[in-house]
Design a protein around this motif. Sequence first.
Motif, PDB file in Angstrom:
ATOM      1  N   LEU A  20    -117.883  29.762 120.805  1.00 18.05           N
ATOM      2  CA  LEU A  20    -118.962  29.201 119.983  1.00 18.05           C
ATOM      3  C   LEU A  20    -119.055  29.919 118.637  1.00 18.05           C
ATOM      4  CD1 LEU A  20    -121.974  28.546 122.407  1.00 18.05           C
ATOM      5  CD2 LEU A  20    -120.288  26.932 121.553  1.00 18.05           C
ATOM      6  N   ASP A  33    -107.276  15.043 110.847  1.00 12.08           N
ATOM      7  CA  ASP A  33    -107.469  14.287 112.082  1.00 12.08           C
ATOM      8  C   ASP A  33    -106.123  13.811 112.603  1.00 12.08           C
ATOM      9  OD1 ASP A  33    -110.561  12.529 111.367  1.00 12.08           O
ATOM     10  OD2 ASP A  33    -110.069  14.635 111.603  1.00 12.08           O
ATOM     11  N   SER A  34    -105.879  14.154 113.839  1.00  7.84           N
ATOM     12  CA  SER A  34    -104.629  13.654 114.412  1.00  7.84           C
ATOM     13  C   SER A  34    -104.932  12.481 115.315  1.00  7.84           C
ATOM     14  CB  SER A  34    -103.951  14.756 115.217  1.00  7.84           C
ATOM     15  OG  SER A  34    -104.725  15.040 116.338  1.00  7.84           O
TER      16      SER A  34
ATOM     17  N   ASN B  14    -121.342   8.986 107.993  1.00  3.78           N
ATOM     18  CA  ASN B  14    -120.013   9.545 107.935  1.00  3.78           C
ATOM     19  C   ASN B  14    -119.364   8.957 109.165  1.00  3.78           C
ATOM     20  OD1 ASN B  14    -117.723  10.949 108.352  1.00  3.78           O
ATOM     21  ND2 ASN B  14    -118.691  12.945 108.552  1.00  3.78           N
ATOM     22  N   ARG B 179    -126.271  10.980 109.727  1.00  2.00           N
ATOM     23  CA  ARG B 179    -124.813  11.006 109.612  1.00  2.00           C
ATOM     24  C   ARG B 179    -124.155   9.742 110.153  1.00  2.00           C
ATOM     25  NH1 ARG B 179    -122.596  15.075 107.109  1.00  2.00           N
ATOM     26  NH2 ARG B 179    -120.756  14.909 108.434  1.00  2.00           N
ATOM     27  N   ASP B 191    -118.012  14.461 114.893  1.00  2.00           N
ATOM     28  CA  ASP B 191    -118.445  14.445 113.494  1.00  2.00           C
ATOM     29  C   ASP B 191    -118.260  15.817 112.847  1.00  2.00           C
ATOM     30  OD1 ASP B 191    -119.775  12.993 111.287  1.00  2.00           O
ATOM     31  OD2 ASP B 191    -121.250  14.590 111.531  1.00  2.00           O
ATOM     32  N   THR B 192    -118.497  16.868 113.623  1.00  5.71           N
ATOM     33  CA  THR B 192    -118.446  18.225 113.066  1.00  5.71           C
ATOM     34  C   THR B 192    -117.019  18.747 112.960  1.00  5.71           C
ATOM     35  OG1 THR B 192    -120.554  18.636 114.141  1.00  5.71           O
ATOM     36  CG2 THR B 192    -119.416  20.559 113.300  1.00  5.71           C
ATOM     37  N   PHE B 193    -116.231  18.538 114.001  1.00  6.92           N
ATOM     38  CA  PHE B 193    -114.912  19.177 114.052  1.00  6.92           C
ATOM     39  C   PHE B 193    -113.759  18.199 113.831  1.00  6.92           C
ATOM     40  CE2 PHE B 193    -117.732  21.774 116.765  1.00  6.92           C
ATOM     41  CZ  PHE B 193    -117.710  22.931 116.010  1.00  6.92           C
ATOM     42  N   GLY B 194    -114.079  16.953 113.518  1.00  8.79           N
ATOM     43  CA  GLY B 194    -113.017  15.981 113.293  1.00  8.79           C
ATOM     44  C   GLY B 194    -112.518  15.372 114.591  1.00  8.79           C
ATOM     45  N   HIS B 195    -111.661  14.381 114.443  1.00  6.46           N
ATOM     46  CA  HIS B 195    -111.217  13.630 115.615  1.00  6.46           C
ATOM     47  C   HIS B 195    -109.799  14.046 115.980  1.00  6.46           C
ATOM     48  CE1 HIS B 195    -110.707  10.359 118.370  1.00  6.46           C
ATOM     49  NE2 HIS B 195    -111.928   9.920 118.135  1.00  6.46           N
ATOM     50  N   ASN B 196    -109.645  14.765 117.056  1.00  2.00           N
ATOM     51  CA  ASN B 196    -108.305  15.058 117.579  1.00  2.00           C
ATOM     52  C   ASN B 196    -108.392  15.080 119.109  1.00  2.00           C
ATOM     53  OD1 ASN B 196    -109.117  17.708 118.456  1.00  2.00           O
ATOM     54  ND2 ASN B 196    -109.017  18.341 116.307  1.00  2.00           N
ATOM     55  N   ARG B 197    -107.269  15.398 119.752  1.00  2.00           N
ATOM     56  CA  ARG B 197    -107.258  15.308 121.219  1.00  2.00           C
ATOM     57  C   ARG B 197    -108.293  16.229 121.857  1.00  2.00           C
ATOM     58  NH1 ARG B 197    -102.947  12.352 123.101  1.00  2.00           N
ATOM     59  NH2 ARG B 197    -101.291  12.189 121.570  1.00  2.00           N
ATOM     60  N   LEU B 502    -125.481  24.195 124.103  1.00  2.00           N
ATOM     61  CA  LEU B 502    -125.156  25.277 123.162  1.00  2.00           C
ATOM     62  C   LEU B 502    -124.087  24.834 122.165  1.00  2.00           C
ATOM     63  CD1 LEU B 502    -125.305  28.328 125.570  1.00  2.00           C
ATOM     64  CD2 LEU B 502    -126.948  27.695 123.816  1.00  2.00           C
ATOM     65  N   LEU B 503    -123.134  24.044 122.635  1.00  2.00           N
ATOM     66  CA  LEU B 503    -122.115  23.523 121.722  1.00  2.00           C
ATOM     67  C   LEU B 503    -122.761  22.609 120.662  1.00  2.00           C
ATOM     68  CD1 LEU B 503    -119.114  23.170 120.982  1.00  2.00           C
ATOM     69  CD2 LEU B 503    -119.002  21.305 122.635  1.00  2.00           C
ATOM     70  N   VAL B 506    -124.299  24.585 117.889  1.00  2.00           N
ATOM     71  CA  VAL B 506    -123.300  25.025 116.896  1.00  2.00           C
ATOM     72  C   VAL B 506    -122.945  23.858 115.957  1.00  2.00           C
ATOM     73  CG1 VAL B 506    -120.917  25.819 116.608  1.00  2.00           C
ATOM     74  CG2 VAL B 506    -122.372  26.851 118.343  1.00  2.00           C
ATOM     75  N   LEU B 509    -125.897  23.444 113.490  1.00  2.00           N
ATOM     76  CA  LEU B 509    -126.029  24.509 112.492  1.00  2.00           C
ATOM     77  C   LEU B 509    -124.892  24.446 111.479  1.00  2.00           C
ATOM     78  CD1 LEU B 509    -127.140  27.525 114.729  1.00  2.00           C
ATOM     79  CD2 LEU B 509    -128.559  25.999 113.359  1.00  2.00           C
ATOM     80  N   LYS B 510    -123.702  24.156 111.963  1.00  2.00           N
ATOM     81  CA  LYS B 510    -122.541  24.109 111.076  1.00  2.00           C
ATOM     82  C   LYS B 510    -122.651  22.936 110.092  1.00  2.00           C
ATOM     83  CE  LYS B 510    -117.560  24.529 111.717  1.00  2.00           C
ATOM     84  NZ  LYS B 510    -117.272  25.867 111.256  1.00  2.00           N
ATOM     85  N   LYS B 513    -125.367  23.580 107.507  1.00  2.00           N
ATOM     86  CA  LYS B 513    -124.897  24.546 106.498  1.00  2.00           C
ATOM     87  C   LYS B 513    -124.026  23.825 105.469  1.00  2.00           C
ATOM     88  CE  LYS B 513    -121.807  27.632 107.780  1.00  2.00           C
ATOM     89  NZ  LYS B 513    -121.144  28.748 108.466  1.00  2.00           N
TER      90      LYS B 513
END
Lengths: 36, 520
Positions: A20, A33-34, B14, B179, B191-197, B502-503, B506, B509-510, B513
């Motif tokens: 975290l 993005d992949s 977004n 968003r 949305d926060t970390f992008g789209h991947n596997r 909890l995830l 994060v 907050l991210k 920011k």
Amino acid sequence: MNDLVDTIMNIEVFLFIGVLVWLYFKPVNKDNDSSD
Amino acid sequence: MAVDADNKSPATGNAAISTPPRSGFSSPLLIVALAITSAIAIWGLVDTAGLAEQAAFLVQIQFTNRAWFIMLAVSFILIVCIWLALSRYGSIRLGRDDDLPEFSTVSWLAMLFAAGMGVGLLFWGTAEPLTHFDLFRQYSTPGQAAGQALFVTNFHWGLHAWAIYALTGLVIAYFGFRRGCPSLIGAPVLDTFGHNRVTATVSWLSNLLAIVAIAIGVGGSIAMGVFQVKDGLDTLFGLSESGAALTTAVFVVLCLSYFPALVVDLSSGMARLSNAAMAVAGTLMIFVLIAGHTHYIMGGLVQALGEYFGNVLVHGFRTLTFMDQPIGDWFQSWTLTYMVWWIAWAPFVGVFIARISRGRTIREFIVGVILGPTLFSMLWFGIFGGAGFSHVLGGETGIMEVVRGNVSAVTFYLLERFPLSLVTISLVIIAAFLFIVTSVVSAAFVLGMFSSNGDLNPSVKIKLSWGVILGALGAVMILSGDIAAIKSIIALGSLPFVFVVLLLVVCLLKTLKTEIRTEA
């Protein structure tokens, strides 16, 4: 056995907290993005 | 509480998260979620004692080894809420910058109370403080034990519980209204970390865990509500040996009441029923205050307010590690269980409070969601608990025997000692019944929405499927026969969701920011 369970379960939690914190500070590049 | 299904368009979308929606029975999430919850329900129906025993065993391992983490997590959530409300993020609006709140502050607060005023308050109003008192008086004087019992009851239903709801609701509202994400628990991850596997898998798992937690949590509430209605009818008609027959009858009537509501769109009707139940509960509370020893109850209430706000943050970090076994067991079966119970309900209540909060700022949202219902719960327990203590400390021991023997009958035992008991007991039965019906209908809607890719109008078939599963889970909890078993099963279903919450913190907050940095 109980001690082993205790150790494993708490190490999992420590790792999760670590992930975290890392995720919070990690710069994000959403263009990367992949496809899946 | 009730959730309606009106659709809101995204605010500043977004819309990076546009997985092609696969709703209906082709959605893998729905199939897996139905399979898991059905398996639990079937296991419970075939071998209720086995499920309850296994759940208690696994939960005890989790609670023994991770109590510190659960308490740290809920305290962290509360502190994050307070910090967000006080920080510059507090002025960010949940929606477009020019969006205005959809509801007036008064009706918004009333709806929040309705969300928190589930069947649990009716059930535990007097029973919970007196149960704690029964243990604490072995360690201190009766007077001190009563104060302590009221404090921990308020702790269980107070700021920490509502902070869990608030933060989950805030995540859904922020990512949904500001968003443009779908109303799914896992959407903020994409949305926060992008789209991947990896993120897609985590997001999918988050949705799944939310569904399992909601289904099991609501199943437990069905059982609690059915027990309470059954005990109310026992008291009302002087039945002593009604046993399983009456419990089954109440359960069947409940199922017959909520199934039609899943077929026909009764969302606004459900909201009205929920408000009616809340009005009934509020009237009862005022009645007990006025008809009871008012000065005594008010004295206890004011003292409880001061003790609560003076100690709540410190108490949130108490793990009672150095106490003896009975206190350790009590801590696991009450405080820890409550905290994970709120987490089980968080995605469900979170969706509801998010939907009514569009246009509010983060500061308004947090202050309203956390403080309003907490104060109302404190009034509730102060009055019902205080009325109970006035009997116990006045020398009447009968109520303590009911507390030890059958907690779901405590409210009725208390009301029997007041005038107009026939009316008040009937009102509790009606309110409990309404609360369960509206909760099941709303839960089936939210589960349908979550399991069909955030579709705000899940099909009748999907809602009915969830209605059946919720009913089956409720039946399992009823068959388990006691509240301790119900608590264990709920805790087991909701514990994994602690990690998801909890995830989500994060993610929030991210993203906040980043938003502030972009604006600057």
